[in-house]
Design a protein around this motif. Structure first.
Motif, PDB file in Angstrom:
ATOM      1  N   THR B   2      65.900  57.993  45.496  1.00 14.55           N
ATOM      2  CA  THR B   2      65.721  56.884  44.436  1.00 14.55           C
ATOM      3  C   THR B   2      65.177  57.316  43.096  1.00 14.55           C
ATOM      4  O   THR B   2      64.899  58.304  43.033  1.00 14.55           O
ATOM      5  CB  THR B   2      64.241  56.182  45.005  1.00 14.55           C
ATOM      6  OG1 THR B   2      63.331  57.178  45.195  1.00 14.55           O
ATOM      7  CG2 THR B   2      64.570  55.686  46.404  1.00 14.55           C
ATOM      8  N   HIS B   3      65.482  56.247  42.411  1.00 16.62           N
ATOM      9  CA  HIS B   3      65.063  56.671  40.982  1.00 16.62           C
ATOM     10  C   HIS B   3      63.506  56.535  40.632  1.00 16.62           C
ATOM     11  O   HIS B   3      62.834  55.997  41.294  1.00 16.62           O
ATOM     12  CB  HIS B   3      65.654  55.930  40.022  1.00 16.62           C
ATOM     13  CG  HIS B   3      67.228  55.603  40.166  1.00 16.62           C
ATOM     14  ND1 HIS B   3      67.990  56.474  39.588  1.00 16.62           N
ATOM     15  CD2 HIS B   3      68.131  54.486  40.772  1.00 16.62           C
ATOM     16  CE1 HIS B   3      69.307  56.300  39.968  1.00 16.62           C
ATOM     17  NE2 HIS B   3      69.065  55.012  40.611  1.00 16.62           N
ATOM     18  N   ASN B   6      63.055  52.115  38.364  1.00 16.14           N
ATOM     19  CA  ASN B   6      64.117  51.464  38.808  1.00 16.14           C
ATOM     20  C   ASN B   6      63.841  49.912  38.161  1.00 16.14           C
ATOM     21  O   ASN B   6      63.129  49.264  38.819  1.00 16.14           O
ATOM     22  CB  ASN B   6      64.282  51.399  40.127  1.00 16.14           C
ATOM     23  CG  ASN B   6      65.807  51.036  40.460  1.00 16.14           C
ATOM     24  OD1 ASN B   6      66.525  50.213  39.594  1.00 16.14           O
ATOM     25  ND2 ASN B   6      66.129  51.161  41.647  1.00 16.14           N
ATOM     26  N   LYS B   8      65.523  46.101  37.573  1.00 15.25           N
ATOM     27  CA  LYS B   8      66.460  45.326  37.798  1.00 15.25           C
ATOM     28  C   LYS B   8      66.255  43.751  37.245  1.00 15.25           C
ATOM     29  O   LYS B   8      65.407  43.098  37.836  1.00 15.25           O
ATOM     30  CB  LYS B   8      66.890  45.123  39.208  1.00 15.25           C
ATOM     31  CG  LYS B   8      67.729  46.306  39.526  1.00 15.25           C
ATOM     32  CD  LYS B   8      68.596  46.085  40.990  1.00 15.25           C
ATOM     33  CE  LYS B   8      69.420  47.119  41.245  1.00 15.25           C
ATOM     34  NZ  LYS B   8      68.785  48.619  41.221  1.00 15.25           N
ATOM     35  N   GLU B  30      67.596  52.641  34.935  1.00 13.55           N
ATOM     36  CA  GLU B  30      67.257  53.515  35.947  1.00 13.55           C
ATOM     37  C   GLU B  30      66.916  54.927  35.135  1.00 13.55           C
ATOM     38  O   GLU B  30      67.717  55.257  34.404  1.00 13.55           O
ATOM     39  CB  GLU B  30      68.363  53.801  36.811  1.00 13.55           C
ATOM     40  CG  GLU B  30      68.607  52.495  37.917  1.00 13.55           C
ATOM     41  CD  GLU B  30      70.093  52.334  38.290  1.00 13.55           C
ATOM     42  OE1 GLU B  30      70.690  53.112  37.973  1.00 13.55           O
ATOM     43  OE2 GLU B  30      70.408  51.431  38.857  1.00 13.55           O
TER      44      GLU B  30
END
Lengths: 410, 234
Positions: B2-3, B6, B8, B30
Motif C-alpha cells: 500500500t502507498h 493515497n 482518490k 499516490e
C-alpha cells in the motif's frame, strides 16, 4: 493526552510572558476579594462587638427607654430630650405585687459632667441611680463600696467612679476618700468599680455614679426633678424573663394610660437588643458585601475580556499547537487553566490583602474585623470559580478555531 | 504494497458568500514511503488547499484520503489532531516557533501533545536537534537564532515524533539563498535516510531538488514528471 503538569506549565509560561497584563487582570479579582472579605469581616466583627456590648450590660436585663409617642403628637414626646419616665415608674415596677418576676430596678439619669480633682480635670458621663444598679448591671466593686439606700434618702454627695475615670483623675492607687468636684458640686469618692473593659464605642469604665436624689437636686439639667432617662430592671432568671417583660410593659401602659400602639416608652430585653443589632449589621453586611461582590463580578468580566484579547492575539499560536496535535479539548483546557490561575492568584493576593487590611483596620476603627478560615476558603473557591467561568467563553472560542484559519492569520 | 499516502478523487469546495469556489477538482495522488515529492503551482492554483488536506488540517468535500493505512477523510477534529500529531511533521514558511520557548521546548511540543513522559521527551528532542545540527543551541530562544537556524529547529520539531510524512509548506520562502541551500541539503539527507518528504513550493529550484515533481493548476494535478536526475543520482 497532555498531562496536568504540562498544562499548568504552559499556562504559567503564557501568563508570565504577559506579566504586566496578567497582574492588571488579577487586580480586578484581587480588589473584589479583598473588598468582600473586609466588608463581611467588618460586619461580623461589628455584630460580635455589639452583641458583646449588650451582653456586658448585665444578666437577664430589661431596659425601659422613653420613646416618642407616635399618635399623641403634642408635648410629651415632642423634644426627644424630654423623658416620659419617672422615678415613680421605677418605684411602681419595684413592687412585687405589680411585677413579681422583676428582681431589681434601677432608674438612671445621666448628664455630661465636668470633673475636677486636686490635680486634674476630666469630662465623663455622670449617672444618677440607686444601689440596685450594681445588681441590675452585674458589676462588682474594685475598691471601696457602692452607695447605700440611706445615702440615697439623704441625697449625700458621694460618688462611685469607673476604673478609667479614677485613674484619669487620681494618681493614687485608690482614690477612696478623696474629694471630687462635679459641675462645681463637691463629692466624696467612696468606691471604684471593677474594670469591665471597653468594647467598641461605649466605654463602661469611664463613668461617675451618684445617688439619683443627689443627681436630681444638684446635677440634673432636666426641668422635671423626678424624670429618669432609662430604667434598668433585672428579671429573676432567664426562664421568667419574658414574663417579667410582659409585667413591666403592662404596668407601664396602665400607669401611663396609653395603648400599645401609642406607647411613650419602649421595653427591650437583651435578647431583643441583640436581635435588632445583629439584624441591622446583617443588612449592612449584605449591602456592603453586595457592592463588593459587584466589584468581584467586574473583576471576572475583566478576566474574560483579557482572555478574549489573548485568544485573538494568539490565533497563530493556537493554530500551530493544533497543527502539532493539540485537540480542541486540550486547547480549551489550556485557556481555562490560564483564566483559573488568574482567578486563584487574584484570590490569593486578595485574601492576603484582606487579612493585612483587617489587621490594620481593626485597631483604627476599634472593631475587630473578623477573618474566618471558612470565609477565606470560600473567597478562594469563588475566585477560582470566577476565573473558570470567565474563561469558558474565550477558551471555547480558542478551541473552535480551525487550524488552517489560525495558521493563515498574520 | 500500500502507498504511504493515497488520495482518490479529492475535491474541495469553499462557499464564500453566494459564490462557490472549487479549490480542488478531483485530485489523485499516490506517494510511496521514501518519496521526495515537490508540488508546484502558482497562487490560487489550489496548492495550499491540497497541502491542508495532505496535512490533515482540513478534510476533503468528497473523495477519499488514506494516510499510512488510515482513512482520514471522515475524521473528527479530535481524531485529525491525533493523526497530525503522530503521522505528520510540519515545516512552515514562517517557521511558526513559539518565541517565548527555547528551541528544546519548541521541539518538545508535539511530544507534549502526544503525552510522552518528560525525560523521554527531552532525550528525543535533543536527538532531533542534533540531527539538524543544532545540538549546541538547544537553550536559545527563536529570537536568538538566524532564519536558517530557526527553520532547522522547526524541521527538528517536525521530525521529533518520527512521522510518516514530513510536509513542508514553502520551507525556504523566508530564507536567504545560503539558508535555503542548508535546508534543502538537510531535506536531501533526511530523504536519503528514508524519510518521506512532500514540499509545496512555487520556486522552481526548490522543486528541482525533489525526486518527483507535480504541478497543480486550477485545482487539478497536471502532470507528474519524475526528475530522476536529482534524487536518484545523488
Amino acid at each position: 493526552m497532555m498531562g496536568w503538569t504540562e498544562t499548568l506549565r504552559t499556562a504559567i509560561a503564557a501568563l508570565n510572558a504577559r506579566r504586566m497584563r496578567s497582574a492588571l487582570t488579577m487586580l480586578g479579582i484581587l480588589i473584589g476579594i479583598a473588598a468582600v472579605m473586609l466588608t463581611v469581616g467588618l460586619g461580623q466583627g461589628a455584630s460580635a462587638s455589639i452583641t458583646n456590648q449588650i451582653n456586658s450590660l448585665g444578666s437577664n436585663l430589661i431596659i425601659v427607654s422613653p420613646s416618642m409617642s407616635t399618635s399623641s403628637g403634642g408635648f410629651r414626646g415632642g423634644g426627644g430630650a424630654v423623658s416620659t419616665l419617672t422615678t415613680q415608674d421605677a418605684a411602681m415596677l419595684a413592687d412585687p405585687a405589680i411585677a413579681p418576676d422583676v428582681s431589681a430596678v434601677a432608674p438612671t439619669s445621666s448628664v455630661s459632667g465636668s470633673l475636677q480633682s486636686t490635680s486634674t480635670t476630666w469630662t465623663s458621663t455622670v449617672v444618677g441611680t440607686t444601689p440596685e444598679w450594681m445588681t441590675v448591671r452585674a458589676r462588682t466593686m474594685g475598691s471601696g463600696r457602692f452607695f447605700t439606700s440611706e445615702e440615697v434618702d439623704a441625697s449625700s454627695n458621694v460618688a462611685v467612679l469607673g476604673s478609667e475615670t479614677a485613674s484619669e483623675l487620681f494618681d493614687t492607687e485608690s482614690p477612696v476618700g478623696e474629694t471630687l468636684s462635679i459641675n462645681g458640686e463637691s463629692f466624696t469618692v467612696i468606691g471604684v468599680l471593677e474594670s469591665e473593659g471597653s468594647s467598641g464605642t461605649s466605654n463602661q469604665d469611664d463613668t461617675v455614679l451618684v445617688p439619683n436624689t443627689t443627681f436630681a437636686a444638684r446635677l440634673s439639667t432636666s426641668s422635671s426633678a423626678n424624670s429618669v432617662s432609662q430604667i434598668y430592671l433585672s428579671g429573676k432568671d432567664a426562664e421568667s424573663l419574658s414574663a417579667a417583660y410582659q409585667q413591666v410593659k403592662t404596668a407601664l401602659l396602665a400607669s401611663h394610660q396609653v395603648t400599645d400602639s401609642d406607647a411613650d416608652f419602649t421595653v427591650s430585653t437583651q435578647a431583643s437588643l441583640v436581635e435588632t443589632a445583629t439584624s441591622v449589621t446583617g443588612i449592612l453586611t449584605v449591602l456592603l458585601g453586595g457592592i463588593a461582590g459587584i466589584s468581584l463580578l467586574v473583576g471576572g468580566i475583566g478576566v474574560m475580556n483579557i482572555m478574549l484579547v489573548s485568544v485573538s492575539e494568539r490565533v497563530r499560536e493556537i493554530g500551530l499547537r493544533k497543527a502539532l496535535g493539540a485537540t480542541p479539548a486540550v486547547i480549551r483546557r489550556q485557556f481555562l487553566v490560564e483564566a483559573g490561575i488568574l482567578g486563584v492568584l487574584g484570590g490569593l493576593v486578595g485574601v492576603a490583602l484582606g487579612i493585612i487590611g483587617a489587621a490594620i483596620l481593626s485597631p483604627i476603627i476599634g472593631i475587630t474585623v473578623a477573618v474566618s478560615i471558612p470565609a477565606t476558603l470560600l473567597a478562594l473557591a469563588v475566585s477560582l470559580g470566577i476565573g473558570l467561568v470567565a474563561g469558558v467563553y474565550p477558551a471555547t472560542r480558542a478551541a473552535k478555531l480551525a487550524p488552517i484559519d489560525a495558521l493563515r492569520s498574520e | 504494497m500500500t502507498h504511504q499516502l493515497n488520495m482518490k478523487g479529492v475535491r474541495k469546495t469553499y462557499a464564500t458568500g453566494a459564490v462557490k469556489v472549487e479549490a480542488l477538482r478531483g485530485i489523485d495522488l499516490e506517494i510511496d514511503e521514501g518519496e521526495y515529492l515537490a508540488i508546484m503551482g502558482p497562487s490560487g492554483s489550489g496548492k495550499s488547499t491540497l497541502m491542508h488536506i495532505i496535512g490533515c488540517l482540513d478534510v476533503p468535500t468528497s473523495g477519499t484520503y488514506e494516510l499510512d493505512g488510515t482513512d482520514v477523510s471522515l475524521m473528527t477534529e479530535k481524531q485529525l489532531a491525533d493523526v497530525r500529531n503522530a503521522k505528520i511533521g510540519f515545516v512552515f514558511q514562517q517557521f511558526n516557533l513559539l518565541p517565548s520557548l527555547t528551541a528544546l521546548r519548541n521541539v518538545e511540543l508535539p511530544l507534549v501533545y502526544a503525552g510522552v513522559h518528560a525525560t523521554e521527551r527531552k532525550e528525543r528532542a535533543m536527538a532531533a536537534l542534533e540531527r539538524v545540527g543544532l545540538g549546541a543551541r538547544v537553550q536559545h530562544r527563536p529570537g536568538e537564532l538566524s532564519g536558517g537556524q530557526q527553520q532547522r529547529v522547526s524541521v527538528a520539531r517536525a521530525l521529533v515524533t518520527d512521522p510518516a510524512l514530513l510536509l513542508a509548506d514553502e520551507p525556504t520562502g523566508a530564507l536567504d539563498s545560503r539558508s535555503t541551500a542548508e535546508i534543502l541539503d538537510l531535506f536531501d539527507d533526511l530523504n536519503a535516510a528514508g524519510r518521506t518528504i512532500v514540499v509545496i513550493t512555487h520556486e522552481a529550484d526548490v522543486g528541482a531538488r525533489a525526486r518527483h515533481l507535480v504541478h497543480i493548476y486550477d485545482g487539478l494535478l497536471r502532470e507528474s514528471t519524475p526528475i530522476a536526475v536529482t534524487g536518484a543520482t545523488r
